[in-house]
Design a protein around this motif. Structure first.
Motif, PDB file in Angstrom:
ATOM      1  N   ASN A 142     -25.860  27.124 -23.609  1.00 62.33           N
ATOM      2  CA  ASN A 142     -26.660  27.453 -22.423  1.00 62.33           C
ATOM      3  C   ASN A 142     -26.032  26.870 -21.165  1.00 62.33           C
ATOM      4  O   ASN A 142     -25.982  27.522 -20.123  1.00 62.33           O
ATOM      5  CB  ASN A 142     -28.083  26.919 -22.562  1.00 62.33           C
ATOM      6  CG  ASN A 142     -28.929  27.816 -23.445  1.00 62.33           C
ATOM      7  OD1 ASN A 142     -28.504  28.940 -23.763  1.00 62.33           O
ATOM      8  ND2 ASN A 142     -30.094  27.347 -23.846  1.00 62.33           N
ATOM      9  N   LYS A 182     -23.346  29.038 -20.235  1.00 66.52           N
ATOM     10  CA  LYS A 182     -23.788  30.372 -19.828  1.00 66.52           C
ATOM     11  C   LYS A 182     -24.423  30.362 -18.440  1.00 66.52           C
ATOM     12  O   LYS A 182     -24.234  31.262 -17.644  1.00 66.52           O
ATOM     13  CB  LYS A 182     -24.811  30.889 -20.851  1.00 66.52           C
ATOM     14  CG  LYS A 182     -24.187  31.820 -21.874  1.00 66.52           C
ATOM     15  CD  LYS A 182     -25.220  32.660 -22.596  1.00 66.52           C
ATOM     16  CE  LYS A 182     -26.238  31.838 -23.333  1.00 66.52           C
ATOM     17  NZ  LYS A 182     -27.007  32.564 -24.331  1.00 66.52           N
ATOM     18  N   ASP A 220     -26.069  20.002 -17.032  1.00 60.06           N
ATOM     19  CA  ASP A 220     -25.135  20.886 -16.327  1.00 60.06           C
ATOM     20  C   ASP A 220     -25.492  20.904 -14.858  1.00 60.06           C
ATOM     21  O   ASP A 220     -26.494  20.324 -14.459  1.00 60.06           O
ATOM     22  CB  ASP A 220     -25.177  22.296 -16.943  1.00 60.06           C
ATOM     23  CG  ASP A 220     -26.515  22.955 -16.764  1.00 60.06           C
ATOM     24  OD1 ASP A 220     -26.937  23.157 -15.589  1.00 60.06           O
ATOM     25  OD2 ASP A 220     -27.199  23.268 -17.789  1.00 60.06           O
ATOM     26  N   GLY A 235     -30.005  26.277 -12.896  1.00 60.32           N
ATOM     27  CA  GLY A 235     -31.326  25.653 -13.043  1.00 60.32           C
ATOM     28  C   GLY A 235     -32.386  26.661 -13.481  1.00 60.32           C
ATOM     29  O   GLY A 235     -32.130  27.855 -13.602  1.00 60.32           O
ATOM     30  N   VAL A 253     -35.509  33.898 -19.039  1.00 58.93           N
ATOM     31  CA  VAL A 253     -35.827  33.961 -17.616  1.00 58.93           C
ATOM     32  C   VAL A 253     -35.218  35.247 -17.079  1.00 58.93           C
ATOM     33  O   VAL A 253     -34.031  35.492 -17.298  1.00 58.93           O
ATOM     34  CB  VAL A 253     -35.259  32.736 -16.866  1.00 58.93           C
ATOM     35  CG1 VAL A 253     -35.519  32.857 -15.373  1.00 58.93           C
ATOM     36  CG2 VAL A 253     -35.853  31.455 -17.420  1.00 58.93           C
ATOM     37  N   GLY A 260     -31.835  35.224 -15.512  1.00 58.88           N
ATOM     38  CA  GLY A 260     -30.676  34.796 -16.299  1.00 58.88           C
ATOM     39  C   GLY A 260     -30.327  35.763 -17.422  1.00 58.88           C
ATOM     40  O   GLY A 260     -29.361  35.565 -18.139  1.00 58.88           O
ATOM     41  N   GLY A 293     -26.403  37.611 -21.184  1.00 60.09           N
ATOM     42  CA  GLY A 293     -26.316  37.771 -22.631  1.00 60.09           C
ATOM     43  C   GLY A 293     -27.166  36.730 -23.321  1.00 60.09           C
ATOM     44  O   GLY A 293     -27.632  35.777 -22.696  1.00 60.09           O
ATOM     45  N   TYR A 299     -30.339  36.016 -26.526  1.00 55.77           N
ATOM     46  CA  TYR A 299     -31.510  36.750 -26.972  1.00 55.77           C
ATOM     47  C   TYR A 299     -32.738  35.855 -27.077  1.00 55.77           C
ATOM     48  O   TYR A 299     -33.620  36.037 -27.881  1.00 55.77           O
ATOM     49  CB  TYR A 299     -31.230  37.457 -28.306  1.00 55.77           C
ATOM     50  CG  TYR A 299     -30.203  36.733 -29.162  1.00 55.77           C
ATOM     51  CD1 TYR A 299     -28.852  37.100 -29.057  1.00 55.77           C
ATOM     52  CD2 TYR A 299     -30.576  35.711 -30.008  1.00 55.77           C
ATOM     53  CE1 TYR A 299     -27.912  36.428 -29.805  1.00 55.77           C
ATOM     54  CE2 TYR A 299     -29.633  35.050 -30.755  1.00 55.77           C
ATOM     55  CZ  TYR A 299     -28.293  35.405 -30.664  1.00 55.77           C
ATOM     56  OH  TYR A 299     -27.365  34.734 -31.403  1.00 55.77           O
ATOM     57  N   PHE A 313     -31.254  18.592 -20.303  1.00 56.79           N
ATOM     58  CA  PHE A 313     -32.078  18.663 -21.515  1.00 56.79           C
ATOM     59  C   PHE A 313     -31.892  17.379 -22.287  1.00 56.79           C
ATOM     60  O   PHE A 313     -30.775  16.882 -22.415  1.00 56.79           O
ATOM     61  CB  PHE A 313     -31.665  19.853 -22.386  1.00 56.79           C
ATOM     62  CG  PHE A 313     -32.097  21.166 -21.809  1.00 56.79           C
ATOM     63  CD1 PHE A 313     -33.322  21.718 -22.177  1.00 56.79           C
ATOM     64  CD2 PHE A 313     -31.306  21.844 -20.887  1.00 56.79           C
ATOM     65  CE1 PHE A 313     -33.728  22.933 -21.640  1.00 56.79           C
ATOM     66  CE2 PHE A 313     -31.716  23.038 -20.347  1.00 56.79           C
ATOM     67  CZ  PHE A 313     -32.927  23.597 -20.720  1.00 56.79           C
TER      68      PHE A 313
END
Ligand code: ADP
Length: 684
Positions: free
Chosen positions: A585, A588, A613, A617, A633, A636, A640, A642, A672
Motif C-alpha cells: 500500500n 501504491k 509513507d 494519505g 477509497v 485511490g 489497482g 481489490y 500504520f
C-alpha cells in the motif's frame, strides 16, 4: 401493513361490541340488584313498621294532655327508630300533632279537675275578683281578690292562674314594678303550666317582662325544642312574636343551639314551618327533636291523607303522602280511643334513619356491591349524576313512590374501565405489530441493498483480481518466450529477464496468497499458528525478500529495527503477509514521494511494527472504512488492488490479540502501526 390495519379495525370493532355487551350486562345486573334491594327494603320497612305499630296499643291516646301522648311516642320511638312523626287521626281531622288550639277551658271544671278539694272555693273567689276586674273595672279590688286566690293552699296551676291575673291588675292599677315582679315569678316558677287559653305562662309572662336578647333566645330555644305541647297555630304565633323583634346578634346566638338540625336559623325555620320553600328537613325528620317539622307533617296529613275502604282492627296500613320535600310514607292502624270511637294511629317513616341505617343494612345483607343512593323524584338538583352514564334508577313501588334508588357500578366495574383496557390492549398490540412490520421492511431493504452492493463489490473484485493476475502472467510469458526464442542474449540481459520472471512470479504468489487467505477467512478455515519468538527475525527476512523488489520499483526503504525486544506470540506467515500488505500500500499510494520507513520497537508492554509513507494519505471520513473487505477509497481506486489488504491486516492482528492503528492526513502520508502484546519484558 394492510393486515395490521384490518386487525386494528376488527379489534376496535370487537371492543365496541364488548362494550355494548358489558353495558347491557351491567345495566341488567344493576337493575336486578336494585329490584332485589327494593323488595328487601319494602319487606324490612313493613316488618319494622308492623313491629312498632303492634306496640301502640300501649299508648294511652285517650288523654287530652298532648304532652303525655308525646312522651309516650318518644319512648316508642326510642325502641323503633323507623318511626319519625307519630300522628293520631279521628275521621279526617288530625288530633296529634295538634293543628288548632282547643277552645278555652271552663274555670269551674278546670279548677275542680286541678284541685278536687279546694277547686270550688278557688273558682268562687276567682270569679268574684274577675267580676271586679272586668265588669266593674275595679282593678284594686280585683287585685286583692286575685291575691287571696293566689294565697289559697291549692294546685300550682291554679296559683299560677291567680298570679297571672295579679300581674295584669298590677299593670292596670299603675304598679309596673309589682307587675314585673309577678310576671317574673310566673316565668320562673310556673313556666311549664298553661293558662285557660292553653298558653304557657312562660311565654305569656315572657312577653310582658322586660325583654333581653338572652331571655328571648332562651324562650325561642324552649319553643322550638318542644318544651310545651302546643298547637301548630300557637307555635306559629309565638314564633312570629319571638323572632320578629329578635336582634340579629341574638338570633345568631340561638341558631347553633336550636335543636332542629340542618337549618339556617330561626327565621328560616319560621318560613319553613309556614310551608314556604322548606327544602329538606320535612323529608328528613330527626329522630325526635324535629318539633317544628311535625306541624308541617300534620298539615300535609290533614290536606292529603285519605284512607279508603273499611279498616280491620289490628291490620297495618300504609299510605304515601305528598308534602314536605316530596312526601312522607306513613304506616298506621286502628286504635280504640274509648267511648266507642276509633282513631287512626300511625307514623311517618323517619327517612333519614331509613336511608342511613336500614338501607345500608339491607345492602350488606344482600351483599350488593354497587353504589346505592336515594334520589328524590321531581326535586331539581336532588339527583346529581353518578359515574358517567352508569346509573340505573329503581322505583320502590310498594313504598316511597316519591323516591327512587339510584344504583351505579362499584368502582372498577364500569364498562368504561373495561373498554379502556380492551382498547389499550388492541391498539397497543396492533401498533406493536405495525412497528415490527416497519422494522422488518427496513431491515429487508437494508439487506437487499447490502446484498446488491456486495454483489457489485464481488464482481469488481473478480475483475480486479483477474486484472492483477494478468500483468505478472503476461510479463512471465513474455520474458519466457523471449528467452526461448533468442538464444544470443548477453549474460547480463538474460539475468535481468530471469529476475523479472522471478519477481513477477513472487508478486503472483503474493496475490494468490491474499485471495486464498481471504477465502479461508470467509469460510472460517483460516488458521494461524502462533509461536513465541522475536518479531525482529521475521520482519528482517520479509524486508530482505521484499526490499529488493521495492528498490527495483524505485523506492527507498529505511528499516529501524530494535535489537532487543520482548517476546511475542505470532504466526510468521501472518506477520509477513501483514507487513507485505502495508508495504505494498505504501508503494501504491506513495504519490510523488518514494520513501518508506519501517520501524520495530517495544513500547508500554507492546511490540510495535510501524510502516510510514509520505504519500497521498487517507481522508478522515474514510479511515474506518478502509479496513472493511473490498472497500477502496474512491480516489485511490485507480491504483489497482481489490480492497482486501487492510482487511487482512486487521484480521491477522485480531488473531494475534493485537490491533492495527492508523494515523493519516490527506496528502500528509500515512502511518500504520501493528500492535502486538508482549509476552515478557525485554529479551535477555
Ligand atoms: P487495496 O488493494 O485497494 O490497496 P487495501 O485494503 O489495502 O486495498 O486498502 C484499502 C484502501 O485504503 C485503498 O483503496 C486506499 O485507498 C487506501 N489506502 C491503504 N493504504 C494506504 C496508504 N498507505 N496511503 C493512502 N491510502 C491508503
Amino acid at each position: 401493513m394492510v393486515p395490521a390495519l384490518v386487525l386494528l379495525y376488527l379489534g376496535l370493532k370487537s371492543v365496541q361490541r364488548q362494550r355494548d355487551a358489558i353495558n347491557a350486562l351491567l345495566v341488567s345486573n344493576l337493575r336486578l340488584s336494585g329490584e332485589k334491594l327494593a323488595s328487601e327494603l319494602e319487606h324490612q320497612t313493613a316488618q319494622l313498621a308492623g313491629a312498632c305499630l303492634r306496640e301502640v296499643a300501649e299508648v294511652d291516646v285517650g288523654t287530652s294532655d298532648g304532652r303525655q301522648i308525646r312522651l309516650q311516642f318518644e319512648r316508642l320511638r326510642e325502641r323503633h327508630p323507623i318511626a319519625g312523626y307519630f300522628f293520631l287521626l279521628e275521621g279526617n281531622s288530625v288530633c296529634y300533632p295538634r293543628l288548632r288550639t282547643p277552645p278555652p277551658r271552663q274555670l269551674d271544671s278546670y279548677a275542680t279537675s286541678e284541685d278536687p278539694a279546694g277547686g270550688k272555693k278557688f273558682a268562687a273567689l276567682f270569679r268574684e275578683a274577675e267580676d271586679q276586674e272586668l265588669r266593674l273595672d275595679h282593678p284594686e279590688q280585683a287585685l286583692a281578690g286575685y291575691r287571696r286566690c293566689y294565697e289559697l293552699p291549692t294546685a300550682a296551676s291554679l296559683k299560677a292562674l291567680a298570679l297571672s291575673r295579679v300581674a295584669r291588675c298590677c299593670q292596670k292599677s299603675g304598679r309596673p314594678g309589682a307587675a314585673q315582679q309577678a310576671y317574673r315569678t310566673l316565668l320562673e316558677n310556673y313556666g311549664d303550666l298553661h293558662d285557660l287559653s292553653h298558653r304557657p305562662y312562660a311565654l305569656a309572662a315572657g312577653f310582658e317582662v322586660e325583654q333581653t336578647p338572652a331571655r328571648q333566645a332562651q324562650l325561642y330555644r324552649d319553643l322550638v325544642g318542644g318544651r310545651w305541647e302546643l298547637s301548630a297555630e300557637q307555635v306559629e304565633y309565638f314564633l312570629s312574636r319571638l323572632t320578629s323583634p329578635l336582634p340579629d346578634a341574638a338570633r345568631a346566638a340561638t341558631a347553633p343551639r336550636a335543636p332542629v338540625s340542618g337549618r339556617a336559623g330561626p327565621r328560616a325555620e319560621v318560613s319553613h314551618f309556614a310551608g314556604t320553600g322548606r327544602s329538606s328537613a320535612g323529608s328528613e325528620p330527626d329522630a325526635g327533636g324535629d318539633y317544628l317539622g311535625r306541624f308541617e307533617f300534620a298539615r300535609a296529613l290533614e290536606a292529603g291523607f285519605r284512607h279508603r275502604g273499611p279498616l280491620g282492627s289490628g291490620e297495618v296500613y300504609t299510605y304515601a303522602l305528598a308534602g314536605g320535600q316530596s312526601g312522607y310514607q306513613t304506616y298506621y292502624r286502628l286504635v280504640p280511643t274509648g267511648a266507642g270511637r276509633d282513631s287512626l294511629l300511625g307514623f311517618a317513616v323517619n327517612l333519614k334513619w331509613w336511608e342511613q341505617n336500614l338501607l345500608p343494612q339491607c345492602r350488606a345483607r344482600l351483599a350488593i356491591k354497587e353504589d346505592v343512593r336515594v334520589v328524590w323524584k321531581g326535586v331539581p338538583g336532588a339527583a346529581p349524576p353518578g359515574r358517567a352514564g352508569a346509573e340505573v334508577l329503581v322505583a320502590l313501588p310498594g313504598i316511597f313512590p316519591f323516591l327512587d334508588l339510584s344504583l351505579s357500578p362499584s368502582p372498577g366495574a364500569t364498562w368504561s374501565d373495561t373498554t379502556r383496557r380492551g382498547f389499550l390492549v388492541y391498539t397497543g398490540s396492533t401498533l406493536l405489530i405495525v412497528a415490527v412490520l416497519i422494522m422488518g421492511i427496513l431491515l429487508l431493504t437494508r439487506d437487499v441493498s447490502r446484498e446488491s452492493q456486495l454483489n457489485q463489490v464481488r464482481s469488481d473484485f473478480v475483475s480486479a483480481v483477474s486484472h492483477e493476475l494478468k500483468t505478472p502472467i503476461t510479463l512471465i510469458r513474455l520474458y519466457g518466450e523471449t528467452l526461448l526464442e533468442g538464444e544470443s542474449f548477453p549474460e547480463q540481459e538474460r539475468r535481468g529477464f530471469y529476475q523479472i520472471i522471478t519477481r513477477e512470479a513472487e508478486r503472483l504468489t503474493h496475490l494468490i496468497d491474499r485471495v486464498l487467505t481471504f477465502s479461508r477467512i470467509e469460510s472460517g478455515q483460516q488458521q494461524y499458528h502462533l509461536q513465541e519468538g522475536d518479531l525482529r527475525l521475521v520482519v528482517a527476512r520479509t524486508l530482505e525478500v521484499y526490499g529488493q523488489y521495492f528498490k527495483q520499483r524505485g523506492f527507498s526503504l529505511t528499516a529501524d529495527l530494535a535489537t532487543s525486544l520482548p517476546l511475542v506470540r505470532f504466526d510468521p506467515d501472518g506477520v509477513s503477509q501483514a507487513l507485505l500488505n502495508l508495504l505494498d500500500n505504501a508503494a501504491k499510494y506513495s504519490g510523488d514521494s518514494t520513501e518508506v520507513d519501517v520501524r520495530l520497537r517495544g513500547l508500554d508492554g507492546n511490540v510495535i511494527l510501524e510502516v510510514e509513507d509520505h504519500g497521498i494519505g487517507i481522508p478522515p471520513e474514510e479511515r474506518q472504512k478502509v479496513f472493511e473487505q473490498f472497500y477502496r477509497v474512491p480516489a485511490g481506486a485507480v491504483k489497482g488492488g481489490y480492497g482486501l489488504g487492510l482487511f487482512l491486516v486487521r484480521h491477522i492482528m485480531e488473531a494475534h490479540g493485537g490491533s492495527v492503528e492508523m494515523e493519516s492526513g490527506c496528502g500528509g502520508g500515512s502511518r500504520f502501526r501493528l500492535v502486538f502484546p508482549a509476552l515478557s519484558e525485554l529479551k535477555a
